[in-house]
Write a protein that holds these residues in place. Sequence first.
Motif, PDB file in Angstrom:
ATOM      1  N   SER A  89      -6.691   8.274   4.819  1.00  0.00           N
ATOM      2  CA  SER A  89      -6.695   7.368   5.968  1.00  0.00           C
ATOM      3  C   SER A  89      -7.991   6.588   6.044  1.00  0.00           C
ATOM      4  O   SER A  89      -9.070   7.132   5.818  1.00  0.00           O
ATOM      5  N   TYR A 118       3.437   0.943  10.049  1.00  0.00           N
ATOM      6  CA  TYR A 118       2.050   0.725   9.637  1.00  0.00           C
ATOM      7  C   TYR A 118       1.352   2.048   9.319  1.00  0.00           C
ATOM      8  O   TYR A 118       0.701   2.192   8.272  1.00  0.00           O
ATOM      9  N   ASP A 156      -9.628  -2.363  10.964  1.00  0.00           N
ATOM     10  CA  ASP A 156      -8.646  -2.884  10.015  1.00  0.00           C
ATOM     11  C   ASP A 156      -8.055  -4.169  10.587  1.00  0.00           C
ATOM     12  O   ASP A 156      -7.383  -4.135  11.623  1.00  0.00           O
ATOM     13  N   GLU A 194       0.824  -1.216   0.000  1.00  0.00           N
ATOM     14  CA  GLU A 194       0.000   0.000   0.000  1.00  0.00           C
ATOM     15  C   GLU A 194       0.858   1.266   0.000  1.00  0.00           C
ATOM     16  O   GLU A 194       0.334   2.372  -0.165  1.00  0.00           O
ATOM     17  N   GLY A 218      -2.220   6.353   7.704  1.00  0.00           N
ATOM     18  CA  GLY A 218      -3.248   6.358   8.734  1.00  0.00           C
ATOM     19  C   GLY A 218      -3.366   7.676   9.469  1.00  0.00           C
ATOM     20  O   GLY A 218      -4.455   8.061   9.901  1.00  0.00           O
ATOM     21  N   THR A 222       0.301   3.069   5.438  1.00  0.00           N
ATOM     22  CA  THR A 222      -1.138   3.120   5.145  1.00  0.00           C
ATOM     23  C   THR A 222      -1.683   4.546   5.159  1.00  0.00           C
ATOM     24  O   THR A 222      -2.868   4.739   4.891  1.00  0.00           O
TER      25      THR A 222
END
Length: 326
Positions: A61, A119, A177, A44, A125, A123
Motif C-alpha cells: 500500500s 480503487y 495520491d 496497477e 491500498g 491499488t
Amino acid sequence: MTTTPISTPAHLLEDLEPVVAENLDRHLALAQEWHPHDYVPWSEGRDFAFLGGEDYAPEQSRLSSTAKAAMFTNLLTEDNLPSYHREIATRFGRDGAWGTWVGRWTAEENRHGVALRDYLVVTRGVDPVELERARMDYMTSGYDSGDKTALEAVAYVSFQELATRVSHRNTGKVTGDPIADKLLARIAKDENLHMVFYRNIVAAALDIAPDATMRAIADEVIGFEMPGATMAGFRRNSIIIAKAGIYDLRLHHDEVLMPVLRHWGVFERDGLGAEGEQARDDLARFLEALDTQATRFVERRAETRARVAANADQEKAARLAADIAT
C-alpha cells in the motif's frame, strides 16, 4: 437535554412536494455524469493468490496509516446504502417527486462505494480480506436511525451530507495520491449537491412549520452522530481522523453546522412560537459549548504535535551527534 416533542404537521410531506419537485429538477440540471471506472488505475491491478497471484501485504500500500483509516471508514459508511435507502424510502415514500428523489439519490450514492472499493482493491491500498469481513459485519448489523420523523430525517441529512463531503475531500488531500484525491473530490461534489437538496427542503419546512422544524433542527444538531458510528473500530479510526484534521470538532462546528444554520437564518428568523424559541435557545447553548470544546481540542492537538516534533528533533540531533562521534 430533555425536550418536549413537537408534532410534525400531518400533511407536511404533501405540502413540501412542490418544493421537492423543483429541487429535484434543479439537482438533475446540475448533476454531472461520471463513471467510477474512470477513476481507477486498472493497470496497477494483478491477481491475488486464489487465481495464482500474490495476496495482499501491508508494504504494497502507498497509503499512510491515517489515509487507510479514513478511506476504510469512508467506504464502509458508503457500503451501508441499503439501510440508508430503507430509512429514507420509509419516511419519504416511493411515490411522486419524493419517490423519484429517493431513487436518484440511491443510484448516485451507489457509485461512491463502487469507485472507492475498486480503487482500494486495485491499488492494494488496504487489506481486502479485512475490508470484506468488515463490510459483511457492518451491513449485517445495518443502520437504524431510530424513530426519527420525516422532518427530523431531512434535517439530519442536511448536516450529514455536508459532513461526508468534508470528510471525503480532506481524506483525498492526505492520501498523497493524485488519483485518490481526484476520486474523492468527485464524490464530494455529489455529497454537496445532496446537501443542497435537503437544505432547501428544510428551508421550505421552516416557512410551513417553523416551530416543529426548529425543534427538529435543534435535536438533530444536539444528537448528531455519523451513520458509521456503529461500525467496529469507528471510535479508534475517528480519533485518528480527528488528529489528522480530516474531520474534527472544529470542522464540524465551522464547516458543517454553522454554514447550514446561517443559510436557514436560524438565529434571525421571526415568527416562532414559544416552542420554537425554546428549541432555538437549546441550539444556541449547545453550539456555544461545542465551540468551546472544539477550541480546546485544537489547542491540545497543537500541543501534542509540537511535543512530537520536538522529540523528533531531539532524536535527530542525537543521531547526528552519534554519527559525528563515530
